[in-house]
Each structure stands twice: as structure tokens, then as C-alpha cells.
Design a protein around this motif. Sequence first.
Motif, PDB file in Angstrom:
ATOM      1  N   ALA A 153       0.827  -1.211   0.000  1.00  0.00           N
ATOM      2  CA  ALA A 153       0.000   0.000   0.000  1.00  0.00           C
ATOM      3  C   ALA A 153       0.860   1.259   0.000  1.00  0.00           C
ATOM      4  O   ALA A 153       0.524   2.254  -0.652  1.00  0.00           O
ATOM      5  N   GLU A 154       1.995   1.206   0.710  1.00  0.00           N
ATOM      6  CA  GLU A 154       2.920   2.344   0.700  1.00  0.00           C
ATOM      7  C   GLU A 154       3.455   2.609  -0.702  1.00  0.00           C
ATOM      8  O   GLU A 154       3.567   3.760  -1.128  1.00  0.00           O
ATOM      9  N   PHE A 155       3.794   1.531  -1.416  1.00  0.00           N
ATOM     10  CA  PHE A 155       4.300   1.701  -2.774  1.00  0.00           C
ATOM     11  C   PHE A 155       3.278   2.408  -3.664  1.00  0.00           C
ATOM     12  O   PHE A 155       3.636   3.319  -4.419  1.00  0.00           O
ATOM     13  N   GLN A 156       2.003   2.003  -3.582  1.00  0.00           N
ATOM     14  CA  GLN A 156       1.013   2.670  -4.431  1.00  0.00           C
ATOM     15  C   GLN A 156       0.789   4.102  -3.979  1.00  0.00           C
ATOM     16  O   GLN A 156       0.634   5.000  -4.811  1.00  0.00           O
ATOM     17  N   SER A 157       0.763   4.338  -2.677  1.00  0.00           N
ATOM     18  CA  SER A 157       0.553   5.694  -2.168  1.00  0.00           C
ATOM     19  C   SER A 157       1.649   6.629  -2.665  1.00  0.00           C
ATOM     20  O   SER A 157       1.370   7.768  -3.073  1.00  0.00           O
ATOM     21  N   LYS A 158       2.891   6.152  -2.657  1.00  0.00           N
ATOM     22  CA  LYS A 158       4.009   6.977  -3.142  1.00  0.00           C
ATOM     23  C   LYS A 158       3.960   7.134  -4.658  1.00  0.00           C
ATOM     24  O   LYS A 158       4.329   8.185  -5.193  1.00  0.00           O
ATOM     25  N   ARG A 159       3.507   6.084  -5.356  1.00  0.00           N
ATOM     26  CA  ARG A 159       3.392   6.173  -6.812  1.00  0.00           C
ATOM     27  C   ARG A 159       2.340   7.210  -7.208  1.00  0.00           C
ATOM     28  O   ARG A 159       2.549   8.005  -8.140  1.00  0.00           O
ATOM     29  N   ASP A 160       1.212   7.197  -6.502  1.00  0.00           N
ATOM     30  CA  ASP A 160       0.097   8.079  -6.866  1.00  0.00           C
ATOM     31  C   ASP A 160       0.283   9.506  -6.391  1.00  0.00           C
ATOM     32  O   ASP A 160      -0.286  10.437  -6.962  1.00  0.00           O
TER      33      ASP A 160
END
Length: 389
Positions: A238-245
Motif C-alpha cells: 500500500a505504501e508503494f502505491q501511495s508513493k506512486r500516486d
Amino acid sequence: MNTPSEFDDIRPFDAEELPAVFDRLLNNRQFQAVLRFLYPGASLEDIGAMMRQCKSSIEFQRKFCYGFLKDLVSRAGRGCEMDIAAISNKRNYTFMSNHRDIVLDSALLDMLLLDAGFETTCEIAIGDNLLSLPWVLDIVRVNKSFIVRRGLMVKDRLKSSITLSRYMHYAIQEKHENLWIAQREGRAKDSDDRTQKSVLKMLALGGEGSVIERLQALHIVPLSISYQFDPCDYLKAAEFQSKRDDPNWHKGPMDDVISMRTGIIGFKGHIHYHAASCIDDYLETLKDQKMSNNDLLEHVATYIDHQIHLNYQLYPENYIALDELRGTHDYADHYDDHTRDVFNHYLSRHLHKIELPNPDEAFLRERLLTMYANPAINYIKAHEEEAKK
């Protein structure tokens, strides 16, 4: 032993300080609530009496932490052991490991060192970003932690790093303690474990002599930690997507608390620790080589990485993830169809735990697979490099 006052703000508590700290903890309502959760059948008075009987931090660990960790492993795991064949339980070391779990990496190491016959556990490097509550700061310092200051300005950061390094050298040389420090600041969210050169640079700020001699004085042992399952894998995804978005996204004040709780109580499967040989002899081979300190630290970091990668214990899930990530069946001899189906069901369940406004399931699944595949990728590469020697 009275520790020099220059370390007062970061060191674990000395034995004579413990009675006052125990009183402070036992009078704290939040700590009382934690005790009621951990020991539902015991009165606070009885627990307090047991705490006050502890005359040192190692006694506290033996009486309170060891049994808790043994019970935790039996409830949330499938076994936990450590291979110490390459080191001696009669010596003291600085264990430098990959970093999977905020709390358990060092806590389980303490338990395993006692099982292996070491005379003492580890003093643990812990970032102050995890210690916002005064009672938490108290309990970690009771539990032999020393504090790493985070988020400082450049000038203050250097001064703090010098003090930290000087303390670590003091703890090894004068207190004859073991130490634990992660190979990098924070966890490698994708499990691609790499030693930060800045960590080695900090270690060489204390002690005497050349950079090599200062590192040798700490008796560094690369330590590989292998969890079959990472309870926090979906939080990391979830952290990876949050940083991506959102490139400006930062963790909230409770995110580390949630990760700590999830890591402690979540199912971990089998856990394996493997200590490589102390790197003192390797460092000795570098003394005649002409290189800058920067290049020297680069070589040492690469060597530590190689040792950590070489000594992972891989599980069927690592090979399944690698094959699924690449769309191959190259490692199918390491698992069967049932194990693959069970692991895919596990991934699906963890994907459904992710709470995001617009979860990108394909991206999140790829991130989960990468976390489990990277140890296999690094292990295979390390063994291929060994075979060429």
C-alpha cells in the motif's frame, strides 16, 4: 559500570537507574493497559514485584521478554532458529542484518542468542522516530536499546553520528556487549537488501586508527534474517502505491504503530537467522589495497550484502513468487501445485486487506510478488558468484 555522561541521552539504562524507571512505568496508565493485555491473569502488583526483582536489563529480558517471544513464535510461526556455526558464543559482535520487522528482528535475535549460549543479548539501535511516547522510550532503554537520532539538521546530524559511533565502540570494547544494527535506515520494503554506505561511515566515526581498524574494532557479523511470510507485506504494498500516486505522500503518525502491531501478532511461518563469519579477516585483506575511504566503504558494503544474500533461507513461496513474476516455471522443482495454490490464496487475502481509495490490484500484486521474489533473486546471484570463484 557507570557509562560516561556524554552518552546519557542515547544509552540503555544502567542497572542503578532501573528501580526509578520501573516505578515510572508502573505508574503510567498506558503501560498498565499493555500489561493487562499481555498478562490478563496477573495483577499489576504481582507484575510490579517481579519487575522490581530484576537488577539488570538482562534479568528483565530473561524474566519478561524471553518467555513472551517463545510463546509468540509458537502461536504466530512454524519455528525459529539461528545458525551460529561461523561465529563463537564466547565473543561479542556487532550484528548487521537485513531489516524485515520493526520490532522482531532484534527481539528474536536476543532470544536466539540466549538459546545459543551467549552470555548476553544485544544492545539495539533504534530510531527515535518510533519513540514518541515517553513510556515507550523508557521500556526500550530498559530492554537494552540505544537511540539513533533522526531528522536532524546537517551539523547536528554529524555530531549525533559521532556520539552514536563512539557509544557503539564503547559498548563493544568496554561493556563487552553485543550490538545489533540494521544494514540501512528503515526496512527494505521490496526485500532487496542493500547495505547503506552511510551506516558504515557512521560506524567508522568512533574508535581509533584507520577506517579499517575502526570497523575491525566492532567485529561486524553480517546476519541474514529470513521470514517465510511477512505479516506487513500488504502494508508495504500500500505504501508503494501511495508513493506512486502522490510523490508528496508521507506516512501518518500511526503507520509505524500499525506496522509494529501487525508484525508482532501476524503469522510469520518459519523464521531463520544465519550468522556469517565476522568480517575482521576480510577487512585485513583490504589494508594493502590503495583506495579512497569512499571506495573502501563501497567494497565493504558490497561484501556484507553478498554474505547476507548468500545465507538466506529460501522457502517455496520465494520460488513461486519468482516464477510468477517472470511468467516462467524455472524453479518449479522447489514447490508443488498445492503450495502454489495456497500461496496465491494468501496473496489474494492480503490484497483484500489493503485500504486505499483506488487500489490498483495488478500493481499491488506485483509489489507483493517482488517482496517474496527478491530474496530468491539475490540468493541465486550470490551462489552463482561463489561458484565462479
